[in-house]
Design a protein around this motif. Structure first.
Motif, mmCIF file in Angstrom:
data_model
loop_
_atom_site.group_PDB
_atom_site.id
_atom_site.type_symbol
_atom_site.label_atom_id
_atom_site.label_comp_id
_atom_site.label_asym_id
_atom_site.label_seq_id
_atom_site.Cartn_x
_atom_site.Cartn_y
_atom_site.Cartn_z
ATOM 1 N N HIS A 8 0.923 -1.398 0.006
ATOM 2 C CA HIS A 8 -0.123 0.165 0.014
ATOM 3 C C HIS A 8 0.867 1.179 -0.082
ATOM 4 N N GLY A 11 4.281 3.394 -3.413
ATOM 5 C CA GLY A 11 3.748 4.582 -4.485
ATOM 6 C C GLY A 11 4.227 5.744 -3.973
ATOM 7 N N SER A 12 4.146 5.931 -2.521
ATOM 8 C CA SER A 12 4.117 7.049 -1.740
ATOM 9 C C SER A 12 5.291 7.039 -0.630
ATOM 10 N N TRP A 160 -12.179 3.928 1.536
ATOM 11 C CA TRP A 160 -11.077 3.545 0.861
ATOM 12 C C TRP A 160 -9.683 3.156 1.795
ATOM 13 N N SER A 206 -2.324 5.524 2.325
ATOM 14 C CA SER A 206 -2.702 4.565 1.499
ATOM 15 C C SER A 206 -4.239 4.627 0.911
ATOM 16 N N ALA A 209 -3.937 7.755 -1.324
ATOM 17 C CA ALA A 209 -4.011 7.241 -2.755
ATOM 18 C C ALA A 209 -4.950 6.692 -3.480
ATOM 19 N N ALA A 210 -5.490 5.525 -2.686
ATOM 20 C CA ALA A 210 -6.622 4.895 -3.047
ATOM 21 C C ALA A 210 -7.745 5.869 -3.724
ATOM 22 N N ARG A 212 -7.748 8.986 -4.772
ATOM 23 C CA ARG A 212 -7.195 9.754 -6.057
ATOM 24 C C ARG A 212 -7.356 8.714 -7.185
ATOM 25 N N LYS A 213 -6.927 7.710 -7.085
ATOM 26 C CA LYS A 213 -7.087 6.597 -8.138
ATOM 27 C C LYS A 213 -8.697 6.186 -8.652
ATOM 28 N N SER A 214 -9.349 6.254 -7.443
ATOM 29 C CA SER A 214 -10.656 6.047 -8.010
ATOM 30 C C SER A 214 -11.603 7.249 -8.267
ATOM 31 N N GLY A 216 -10.408 10.166 -9.130
ATOM 32 C CA GLY A 216 -9.597 11.114 -10.194
ATOM 33 C C GLY A 216 -9.166 12.334 -9.932
ATOM 34 N N ASP A 218 -7.641 14.768 -6.114
ATOM 35 C CA ASP A 218 -7.042 15.057 -4.855
ATOM 36 C C ASP A 218 -7.825 15.472 -3.719
#
Length: 251
Positions: A8, A11-12, A160, A206, A209-210, A212-214, A216, A218
């Protein structure tokens, strides 16, 4: 990297290393006082090496492992720390070589039975296993900030969070720790933070980040707006606390 490893944080890794609060010195003084010798410690799931650097002040050698190569690359350095990429359940260490095994804020990700076998294998007779976690932060003197941050954490990011996060919230009360326990002190992490630090901390999660990904976009600007409204001024700082729960045993 084990097949069950849930990554998790790679990526950061850089953000994680910069934004996470350090543990209090008294924690590591207490850990060292529990050990009969201070030759070597294994810091398992070291992440950015926060605990490893502090342990290096009390032990001759620290072997710090993490299943994430990105985390190891971003880890803090000290002359007597040896970093390795390895899962919690297979450290690569020799039998009976450690005086202490530590896990900071990571036990909830492990295959517990396999990790406990590994800890027993690498500890010297009478060696100490210590794991700890900290609860979500609170701002005891500033309830408006407390409420704004909790709303962001629990409502905005609620869907998330990985399910393992619940174990941190309850101090590992429902994780198996099948050992006779050493009585541990009640400790806290304390910082005086403003909007910038709180936003950076939340950005390292984490769940952020999840999101943002879901979604689209911040969510951090939403948190900054809420904190500034709660404080009423952009540069204000307040006392932030995280309650630490320690589970320790001598094997």
């Amino acid at each position: 990297m084990s097949a069950g490893f849930k990554d998790h944080f790679s990526g950061s890794a850089g953000t994680y290393a910069e934004a996470r609060p350090d543990y209090p010195d008294i924690l590591f003084e207490w850990l060292a006082a529990q050990c009969r010798a201070h030759d070597r410690v294994w810091d398992c799931a070291t992440g950015n090496g926060q605990a490893a650097v502090a342990l290096a002040r009390h032990f001759g050698q620290v072997v710090a492992t993490d299943a994430s190569a990105k985390q190891i690359e971003a880890a803090k350095q000290a002359p007597n720390i040896s970093y390795r990429v390895a899962p919690a359940e297979a450290s690569g260490l020799e039998d009976a070589c450690c005086d202490l095994v530590t896990v900071a804020q990571a036990l909830h990700w492990f295959d517990l039975d396999a990790f406990y076998r590994e800890a027993r294998r690498v500890l010297k007779p009478g060696g100490v296993l210590a794991v700890w976690t900290y609860a979500p932060l609170h701002a005891p003197e500033d309830p408006a900030v407390d409420e704004a941050f909790r709303h962001f954490q629990d409502v905005t990011l609620g869907p998330w969070w990985p399910m393992e996060h619940d174990h941190c919230r309850n101090g590992y009360a429902d994780l198996d720790f099948p050992f006779e326990r050493i009585t541990a002190p009640k400790l806290v992490i304390e910082r005086h933070w403003g909007t910038r630090e709180l936003a950076a901390y939340a950005a390292s999660w984490s769940s952020t980040a999840a999101f943002r990904k879901s979604e689209g976009h911040d969510p951090i600007p939403e948190l900054v707006t809420a904190l500034e409204a709660a404080w009423g001024e952009p540069e204000k700082r307040c006392r932030i606390l995280w309650d630490i729960t320690i589970h320790a045993t001598r094997l």
